[in-house]
Design a protein around this motif. Structure first.
Motif, PDB file in Angstrom:
ATOM      1  N   VAL A   1      -0.241 -11.263   0.465  1.00 25.96           N
ATOM      2  CA  VAL A   1      -0.321 -10.775   1.848  1.00 25.96           C
ATOM      3  C   VAL A   1       0.086  -9.315   1.852  1.00 25.96           C
ATOM      4  N   VAL A   2      -0.296  -8.595   2.902  1.00 28.81           N
ATOM      5  CA  VAL A   2      -0.009  -7.167   2.966  1.00 28.81           C
ATOM      6  C   VAL A   2       0.340  -6.775   4.396  1.00 28.81           C
ATOM      7  N   THR A   3       1.241  -5.815   4.531  1.00 31.18           N
ATOM      8  CA  THR A   3       1.582  -5.251   5.833  1.00 31.18           C
ATOM      9  C   THR A   3       0.651  -4.084   6.116  1.00 31.18           C
ATOM     10  N   LEU A   4      -0.079  -4.162   7.259  1.00 34.10           N
ATOM     11  CA  LEU A   4      -1.100  -3.171   7.604  1.00 34.10           C
ATOM     12  C   LEU A   4      -0.936  -2.708   9.047  1.00 34.10           C
ATOM     13  N   PRO A   5      -1.432  -1.515   9.408  1.00 37.87           N
ATOM     14  CA  PRO A   5      -1.560  -1.159  10.812  1.00 37.87           C
ATOM     15  C   PRO A   5      -2.532  -2.119  11.508  1.00 37.87           C
TER      16      PRO A   5
ATOM     17  N   VAL B   1       0.863  -1.181   0.000  1.00 41.11           N
ATOM     18  CA  VAL B   1       0.000   0.000   0.000  1.00 41.11           C
ATOM     19  C   VAL B   1       0.897   1.227   0.000  1.00 41.11           C
ATOM     20  N   SER B   2       0.847   1.998  -1.066  1.00 49.83           N
ATOM     21  CA  SER B   2       1.704   3.177  -1.183  1.00 49.83           C
ATOM     22  C   SER B   2       1.109   4.156  -2.188  1.00 49.83           C
TER      23      SER B   2
ATOM     24  N   ILE C   1       7.320  -8.076  -4.041  1.00 52.06           N
ATOM     25  CA  ILE C   1       6.142  -7.211  -4.158  1.00 52.06           C
ATOM     26  C   ILE C   1       5.574  -7.365  -5.564  1.00 52.06           C
ATOM     27  N   ARG C   2       4.374  -7.942  -5.634  1.00 50.16           N
ATOM     28  CA  ARG C   2       3.744  -8.236  -6.924  1.00 50.16           C
ATOM     29  C   ARG C   2       2.711  -7.186  -7.329  1.00 50.16           C
ATOM     30  N   THR C   3       2.151  -6.481  -6.344  1.00 53.16           N
ATOM     31  CA  THR C   3       1.093  -5.509  -6.629  1.00 53.16           C
ATOM     32  C   THR C   3       1.262  -4.298  -5.726  1.00 53.16           C
ATOM     33  N   VAL C   4       1.039  -3.111  -6.279  1.00 49.53           N
ATOM     34  CA  VAL C   4       1.086  -1.864  -5.509  1.00 49.53           C
ATOM     35  C   VAL C   4      -0.229  -1.127  -5.720  1.00 49.53           C
ATOM     36  N   VAL C   5      -0.897  -0.742  -4.622  1.00 53.00           N
ATOM     37  CA  VAL C   5      -2.142   0.032  -4.701  1.00 53.00           C
ATOM     38  C   VAL C   5      -2.013   1.243  -3.778  1.00 53.00           C
ATOM     39  N   PRO C   6      -2.790   2.310  -4.015  1.00 50.46           N
ATOM     40  CA  PRO C   6      -2.619   3.534  -3.230  1.00 50.46           C
ATOM     41  C   PRO C   6      -3.431   3.603  -1.950  1.00 50.46           C
ATOM     42  N   SER C   7      -4.373   2.658  -1.723  1.00 48.94           N
ATOM     43  CA  SER C   7      -5.259   2.805  -0.561  1.00 48.94           C
ATOM     44  C   SER C   7      -5.456   1.487   0.173  1.00 48.94           C
ATOM     45  N   LEU C   8      -5.824   1.619   1.442  1.00 51.72           N
ATOM     46  CA  LEU C   8      -6.006   0.444   2.288  1.00 51.72           C
ATOM     47  C   LEU C   8      -7.200  -0.398   1.859  1.00 51.72           C
ATOM     48  N   PHE C   9      -8.319   0.244   1.524  1.00 55.42           N
ATOM     49  CA  PHE C   9      -9.515  -0.528   1.197  1.00 55.42           C
ATOM     50  C   PHE C   9      -9.352  -1.325  -0.089  1.00 55.42           C
ATOM     51  N   SER C  10      -8.648  -0.768  -1.068  1.00 57.06           N
ATOM     52  CA  SER C  10      -8.385  -1.558  -2.268  1.00 57.06           C
ATOM     53  C   SER C  10      -7.478  -2.737  -1.936  1.00 57.06           C
ATOM     54  N   ALA C  11      -6.529  -2.528  -1.021  1.00 57.82           N
ATOM     55  CA  ALA C  11      -5.645  -3.620  -0.598  1.00 57.82           C
ATOM     56  C   ALA C  11      -6.431  -4.731   0.088  1.00 57.82           C
TER      57      ALA C  11
ATOM     58  N   LEU D   1       6.115   2.111  -5.935  1.00 62.87           N
ATOM     59  CA  LEU D   1       6.963   1.107  -5.293  1.00 62.87           C
ATOM     60  C   LEU D   1       8.072   1.758  -4.469  1.00 62.87           C
ATOM     61  N   ILE D   2       8.050   1.527  -3.163  1.00 65.18           N
ATOM     62  CA  ILE D   2       9.078   2.035  -2.263  1.00 65.18           C
ATOM     63  C   ILE D   2       9.502   0.912  -1.326  1.00 65.18           C
ATOM     64  N   ARG D   3      10.648   1.094  -0.696  1.00 71.42           N
ATOM     65  CA  ARG D   3      11.139   0.116   0.275  1.00 71.42           C
ATOM     66  C   ARG D   3      11.011   0.709   1.670  1.00 71.42           C
ATOM     67  N   ASN D   4      10.654  -0.134   2.653  1.00 67.54           N
ATOM     68  CA  ASN D   4      10.464   0.355   4.015  1.00 67.54           C
ATOM     69  C   ASN D   4      11.184  -0.547   5.006  1.00 67.54           C
ATOM     70  N   ARG D   5      10.810  -0.420   6.294  1.00 64.55           N
ATOM     71  CA  ARG D   5      11.534  -1.155   7.341  1.00 64.55           C
ATOM     72  C   ARG D   5      11.373  -2.664   7.220  1.00 64.55           C
ATOM     73  N   VAL D   6      10.266  -3.126   6.632  1.00 64.99           N
ATOM     74  CA  VAL D   6      10.099  -4.563   6.415  1.00 64.99           C
ATOM     75  C   VAL D   6      11.166  -5.061   5.448  1.00 64.99           C
ATOM     76  N   ASP D   7      11.340  -4.320   4.353  1.00 67.55           N
ATOM     77  CA  ASP D   7      12.356  -4.696   3.368  1.00 67.55           C
ATOM     78  C   ASP D   7      13.765  -4.636   3.964  1.00 67.55           C
ATOM     79  N   GLU D   8      14.002  -3.633   4.828  1.00 64.67           N
ATOM     80  CA  GLU D   8      15.320  -3.509   5.450  1.00 64.67           C
ATOM     81  C   GLU D   8      15.601  -4.680   6.383  1.00 64.67           C
ATOM     82  N   ALA D   9      14.573  -5.095   7.158  1.00 63.62           N
ATOM     83  CA  ALA D   9      14.749  -6.240   8.061  1.00 63.62           C
ATOM     84  C   ALA D   9      15.045  -7.513   7.277  1.00 63.62           C
TER      85      ALA D   9
END
Length: 309
Positions: free
Chosen positions: A251-255, A208-209, A231-241, A213-221
């Motif tokens: 799978v997706v990383t979410l709050p 979700v971005s 990462i196969r799919t990138v969408v701009p919003s949580l509800f679409s995810a 496509l960006i890299r974050n702390r998950v990618d760093e770990a």
């Protein structure tokens, strides 16, 4: 009744309380001195008085600045209420009445806040002040801060890393700490137990971005352990995810609050991330010119309440 003579109230004055709150915000005595127009020795002396009064160090010196103790965190909301009450004694009682005031409150927020906090705030506002309208704008990070500076919004909600040179322009308040989790459809094989980094590297991810496509702390770990996220799919919003992962093997990383609130609606499950420090602090930011506005104080009090639900 407690004998008031046994409580050394002479150690407390308004300046000491304001210094305490400023230390909680900035965690650096030099920044507090600059914000309040005091010398650094004056700030140190005030902190010494507070430590003596509460018999606690309150702030521990660390490489990155001052770390509040558990007692300091416990005192913060109480001292904030005291300062607020003192401030109210200086305000015109006719200056703001939520029942009779008719105005717009403009809030900058993005996807997470728009789905988790803003709906609760709007419902609360409709009950408390039917003549105050809430307008939410999809501003994020620097966009939201710029909108505050130029008066286009009254409040920004989100996670902010405010440049040191700009800190004096804003009043920042922590609302709560949020943690990220890994979510997917209910029968996803990866989510039958807590996933490992190796598990995460084997599965296909959705990101979700709003910025691509960006890299974050998950990618760093993962990178530190020699893995890479697919990462196969990138969408701009949580509800679409959520709609996508409900019907796919992604799978997706979410709050965590988003995953909990929408678990039944989208038939998804979630598990903790196998990384440390997988969280962020949700914050409310006002411009310094509104620091003493009764309207903005009232808005922030209601925001704190709904954010704690």
């Amino acid at each position: 009744m407690v004998d008031i003579n046994k409580i050394n109230l002479r150690l407390i004055d308004t300046t000491v309380l304001l210094i305490f709150l400023s230390l909680m915000r900035h965690r650096k005595a030099t920044e507090v001195a600059r914000e309040m127009g005091l010398t650094q020795p004056a700030v140190s002396h005030a902190l010494k008085r507070l430590r003596m009064l509460y018999e606690d160090p309150l702030f521990l010196r660390r490489a990155h600045g001052l770390e509040p103790t558990s007692l300091a965190h416990e005192l913060e909301p109480k001292i904030r209420r005291i300062v607020r009450l003192l401030s109210e004694t200086l305000e015109d009682p006719d200056k703001f009445d939520p029942l009779s005031t008719a105005t717009d409150l403009r809030i900058g927020a993005f996807d997470y806040e728009l789905t988790s906090v803003i709906p609760k705030l709007v419902a609360e506002m409709r009950n408390l002040s039917p003549n105050i309208d809430v307008q939410a704008y999809p501003f994020v990070y620097s966009e939201a801060l710029d909108a505050l500076v130029h008066g286009r919004i009254d409040l920004a909600i989100g996670y902010f890393d405010i440049p040191q040179k700009s800190e004096a322009s804003f009043v920042v308040e922590d609302l709560y700490t949020e943690h990220y989790v890994l979510a997917g459809r209910r029968d996803h094989p990866l989510l039958t137990a807590n996933p490992t980094l190796d598990d995460m590297a084997q599965v296909d991810h959705l990101l979700v971005s709003p910025h691509g496509l960006i890299r974050n702390r998950v990618d760093e770990a993962l990178r530190i352990q020699g893995y890479k996220r697919k990462i196969r799919t990138v969408v701009p919003s949580l509800f679409s995810a959520l709609s996508i992962i409900e019907k796919s093997d992604l799978v997706v990383t979410l709050p965590e609050r988003v995953a909990q609130t929408n678990g039944q609606r989208f038939d998804i499950v979630h598990r903790p991330l196998p990384i440390e420090d997988g969280g962020f602090q949700l914050q409310a930011v006002r411009h310094a010119r509104n620091a003493n506005s009764p309207l903005h104080f009232w808005l922030l009090e209601n925001l704190r309440r709904v954010a704690s639900l």
